[in-house]
Design a protein around this motif. Structure first.
Motif, PDB file in Angstrom:
ATOM      1  N   ILE A   6       2.527   1.579  10.943  1.00  0.00           N
ATOM      2  CA  ILE A   6       1.970   2.870  10.555  1.00  0.00           C
ATOM      3  C   ILE A   6       3.129   3.850  10.436  1.00  0.00           C
ATOM      4  O   ILE A   6       3.869   4.049  11.397  1.00  0.00           O
ATOM      5  CB  ILE A   6       0.953   3.370  11.600  1.00  0.00           C
ATOM      6  N   TYR A   7       3.272   4.433   9.264  1.00  0.00           N
ATOM      7  CA  TYR A   7       4.330   5.409   9.023  1.00  0.00           C
ATOM      8  C   TYR A   7       3.716   6.789   8.858  1.00  0.00           C
ATOM      9  O   TYR A   7       2.850   6.983   7.998  1.00  0.00           O
ATOM     10  CB  TYR A   7       5.102   5.086   7.739  1.00  0.00           C
ATOM     11  N   ASP A   8       4.153   7.732   9.667  1.00  0.00           N
ATOM     12  CA  ASP A   8       3.859   9.141   9.434  1.00  0.00           C
ATOM     13  C   ASP A   8       4.972   9.634   8.520  1.00  0.00           C
ATOM     14  O   ASP A   8       6.123   9.801   8.954  1.00  0.00           O
ATOM     15  CB  ASP A   8       3.846   9.924  10.739  1.00  0.00           C
ATOM     16  N   VAL A   9       4.616   9.833   7.257  1.00  0.00           N
ATOM     17  CA  VAL A   9       5.598  10.152   6.222  1.00  0.00           C
ATOM     18  C   VAL A   9       5.858  11.661   6.212  1.00  0.00           C
ATOM     19  O   VAL A   9       4.923  12.460   6.324  1.00  0.00           O
ATOM     20  CB  VAL A   9       5.089   9.660   4.848  1.00  0.00           C
ATOM     21  N   ASN A  10       7.112  12.024   6.083  1.00  0.00           N
ATOM     22  CA  ASN A  10       7.462  13.437   6.020  1.00  0.00           C
ATOM     23  C   ASN A  10       6.872  14.080   4.768  1.00  0.00           C
ATOM     24  O   ASN A  10       6.728  13.409   3.730  1.00  0.00           O
ATOM     25  CB  ASN A  10       8.982  13.612   6.049  1.00  0.00           C
ATOM     26  N   PRO A  11       6.515  15.361   4.845  1.00  0.00           N
ATOM     27  CA  PRO A  11       5.913  16.050   3.696  1.00  0.00           C
ATOM     28  C   PRO A  11       6.763  15.903   2.437  1.00  0.00           C
ATOM     29  O   PRO A  11       7.987  16.029   2.475  1.00  0.00           O
ATOM     30  CB  PRO A  11       5.851  17.515   4.153  1.00  0.00           C
ATOM     31  N   GLY A  12       6.081  15.609   1.337  1.00  0.00           N
ATOM     32  CA  GLY A  12       6.740  15.486   0.040  1.00  0.00           C
ATOM     33  C   GLY A  12       7.479  14.182  -0.183  1.00  0.00           C
ATOM     34  O   GLY A  12       8.114  14.002  -1.222  1.00  0.00           O
ATOM     35  N   LYS A  13       7.382  13.228   0.753  1.00  0.00           N
ATOM     36  CA  LYS A  13       8.159  11.986   0.655  1.00  0.00           C
ATOM     37  C   LYS A  13       7.315  10.737   0.379  1.00  0.00           C
ATOM     38  O   LYS A  13       7.849   9.642   0.314  1.00  0.00           O
ATOM     39  CB  LYS A  13       8.955  11.755   1.952  1.00  0.00           C
ATOM     40  N   ASP A  16      -3.530   6.518   3.865  1.00  0.00           N
ATOM     41  CA  ASP A  16      -4.618   7.152   4.602  1.00  0.00           C
ATOM     42  C   ASP A  16      -5.598   7.767   3.597  1.00  0.00           C
ATOM     43  O   ASP A  16      -5.171   8.350   2.601  1.00  0.00           O
ATOM     44  CB  ASP A  16      -4.060   8.232   5.532  1.00  0.00           C
ATOM     45  N   ALA A  17      -6.884   7.620   3.848  1.00  0.00           N
ATOM     46  CA  ALA A  17      -7.906   8.176   2.965  1.00  0.00           C
ATOM     47  C   ALA A  17      -7.846   9.699   2.925  1.00  0.00           C
ATOM     48  O   ALA A  17      -8.238  10.311   1.934  1.00  0.00           O
ATOM     49  CB  ALA A  17      -9.297   7.709   3.398  1.00  0.00           C
ATOM     50  N   ASP A  18      -7.330  10.306   3.984  1.00  0.00           N
ATOM     51  CA  ASP A  18      -7.154  11.751   4.044  1.00  0.00           C
ATOM     52  C   ASP A  18      -5.693  12.062   3.725  1.00  0.00           C
ATOM     53  O   ASP A  18      -4.807  11.830   4.557  1.00  0.00           O
ATOM     54  CB  ASP A  18      -7.535  12.267   5.434  1.00  0.00           C
ATOM     55  N   ASP A  19      -5.440  12.556   2.526  1.00  0.00           N
ATOM     56  CA  ASP A  19      -4.059  12.831   2.096  1.00  0.00           C
ATOM     57  C   ASP A  19      -3.306  13.740   3.064  1.00  0.00           C
ATOM     58  O   ASP A  19      -2.085  13.661   3.178  1.00  0.00           O
ATOM     59  CB  ASP A  19      -4.046  13.457   0.699  1.00  0.00           C
ATOM     60  N   ALA A  20      -4.027  14.590   3.781  1.00  0.00           N
ATOM     61  CA  ALA A  20      -3.390  15.521   4.721  1.00  0.00           C
ATOM     62  C   ALA A  20      -2.689  14.779   5.857  1.00  0.00           C
ATOM     63  O   ALA A  20      -1.738  15.297   6.451  1.00  0.00           O
ATOM     64  CB  ALA A  20      -4.418  16.502   5.277  1.00  0.00           C
ATOM     65  N   ASN A  21      -3.138  13.557   6.171  1.00  0.00           N
ATOM     66  CA  ASN A  21      -2.513  12.786   7.247  1.00  0.00           C
ATOM     67  C   ASN A  21      -1.151  12.238   6.852  1.00  0.00           C
ATOM     68  O   ASN A  21      -0.331  11.933   7.710  1.00  0.00           O
ATOM     69  CB  ASN A  21      -3.426  11.649   7.700  1.00  0.00           C
ATOM     70  N   ASN A  22      -0.930  12.057   5.543  1.00  0.00           N
ATOM     71  CA  ASN A  22       0.370  11.619   5.026  1.00  0.00           C
ATOM     72  C   ASN A  22       0.852  10.356   5.736  1.00  0.00           C
ATOM     73  O   ASN A  22       1.979  10.285   6.222  1.00  0.00           O
ATOM     74  CB  ASN A  22       1.398  12.743   5.148  1.00  0.00           C
ATOM     75  N   ARG A  23      -0.034   9.346   5.782  1.00  0.00           N
ATOM     76  CA  ARG A  23       0.296   8.083   6.454  1.00  0.00           C
ATOM     77  C   ARG A  23       0.248   6.912   5.481  1.00  0.00           C
ATOM     78  O   ARG A  23      -0.582   6.852   4.591  1.00  0.00           O
ATOM     79  CB  ARG A  23      -0.698   7.807   7.579  1.00  0.00           C
ATOM     80  N   LEU A  24       1.134   5.971   5.740  1.00  0.00           N
ATOM     81  CA  LEU A  24       1.186   4.716   5.005  1.00  0.00           C
ATOM     82  C   LEU A  24       1.033   3.591   6.019  1.00  0.00           C
ATOM     83  O   LEU A  24       1.632   3.649   7.104  1.00  0.00           O
ATOM     84  CB  LEU A  24       2.530   4.605   4.282  1.00  0.00           C
ATOM     85  N   TYR A  25       0.214   2.596   5.688  1.00  0.00           N
ATOM     86  CA  TYR A  25      -0.063   1.473   6.588  1.00  0.00           C
ATOM     87  C   TYR A  25       0.221   0.175   5.843  1.00  0.00           C
ATOM     88  O   TYR A  25      -0.075   0.060   4.655  1.00  0.00           O
ATOM     89  CB  TYR A  25      -1.548   1.443   6.982  1.00  0.00           C
ATOM     90  N   TYR A  26       0.762  -0.809   6.564  1.00  0.00           N
ATOM     91  CA  TYR A  26       0.886  -2.137   5.968  1.00  0.00           C
ATOM     92  C   TYR A  26       0.920  -3.191   7.049  1.00  0.00           C
ATOM     93  O   TYR A  26       1.203  -2.917   8.211  1.00  0.00           O
ATOM     94  CB  TYR A  26       2.084  -2.250   5.014  1.00  0.00           C
ATOM     95  N   VAL A  27       0.595  -4.434   6.649  1.00  0.00           N
ATOM     96  CA  VAL A  27       0.541  -5.564   7.576  1.00  0.00           C
ATOM     97  C   VAL A  27       1.602  -6.578   7.164  1.00  0.00           C
ATOM     98  O   VAL A  27       1.716  -6.940   5.998  1.00  0.00           O
ATOM     99  CB  VAL A  27      -0.850  -6.227   7.580  1.00  0.00           C
ATOM    100  N   VAL A  28       2.368  -7.027   8.171  1.00  0.00           N
ATOM    101  CA  VAL A  28       3.375  -8.070   7.980  1.00  0.00           C
ATOM    102  C   VAL A  28       2.975  -9.260   8.839  1.00  0.00           C
ATOM    103  O   VAL A  28       2.599  -9.095   9.997  1.00  0.00           O
ATOM    104  CB  VAL A  28       4.786  -7.590   8.391  1.00  0.00           C
ATOM    105  N   GLU A  29       3.030 -10.458   8.260  1.00  0.00           N
ATOM    106  CA  GLU A  29       2.740 -11.689   9.007  1.00  0.00           C
ATOM    107  C   GLU A  29       4.037 -12.277   9.555  1.00  0.00           C
ATOM    108  O   GLU A  29       5.048 -12.330   8.857  1.00  0.00           O
ATOM    109  CB  GLU A  29       2.087 -12.731   8.092  1.00  0.00           C
ATOM    110  N   HIS A  30       3.964 -12.731  10.814  1.00  0.00           N
ATOM    111  CA  HIS A  30       5.101 -13.383  11.465  1.00  0.00           C
ATOM    112  C   HIS A  30       4.593 -14.643  12.163  1.00  0.00           C
ATOM    113  O   HIS A  30       3.463 -14.678  12.642  1.00  0.00           O
ATOM    114  CB  HIS A  30       5.712 -12.476  12.534  1.00  0.00           C
ATOM    115  N   ALA A  31       5.436 -15.639  12.265  1.00  0.00           N
ATOM    116  CA  ALA A  31       5.063 -16.853  12.996  1.00  0.00           C
ATOM    117  C   ALA A  31       4.855 -16.544  14.474  1.00  0.00           C
ATOM    118  O   ALA A  31       3.929 -17.057  15.108  1.00  0.00           O
ATOM    119  CB  ALA A  31       6.126 -17.930  12.825  1.00  0.00           C
TER     120      ALA A  31
END
Length: 107
Positions: free
Chosen positions: A7-14, A43-58
């Motif tokens: 989960i990334y809390d992205v800086n404004p404008g980035k 994030d469904a709410d643009d105001a949260n400015n979050r990006l999420y992703y899933v990585v698989e590892h053994a």
């Protein structure tokens, strides 16, 4: 299999800059280092400015080894440097580690 939700809390404008960095560089670099991204979300709410992703590892040991190689990859270091000339893209990053349950088959 170990699943890492990042989960990334992205800086404004980035947001566009970090998305382009993933699209143009990071996804391939992860693959080069044995890491498979399976999902991406904003994030469904643009105001949260979050990006999420899933990585698989053994497992956790493999995860740590792969991330160490990725972080020390000269190509990644240059991509990060150039993409952050106007400041850091991420304010905060969190990882949540998950594994499958016995009672439900994930697809």
């Amino acid at each position: 299999m170990l699943y890492e939700l990042r989960i990334y809390d992205v800086n404004p404008g980035k947001m566009k800059v970090i998305q382009d960095r993933f699209k143009d560089h990071v996804i391939q670099l992860f693959m080069n280092h044995g890491m498979k991204i399976t999902h991406f979300w904003e994030d469904a709410d643009d105001a949260n400015n979050r990006l999420y992703y899933v990585v698989e590892h053994a497992n956790m040991e493999t995860r740590n080894l792969n991330y160490n190689r990725f972080r020390n990859d000269p190509e990644w270091m240059e991509v990060k440097r150039i993409s952050e000339l106007d400041g850091p893209l991420v304010n905060k990053q969190e990882s949540i580690f998950m594994k499958n349950t016995a009672f439900f088959e994930n697809k």
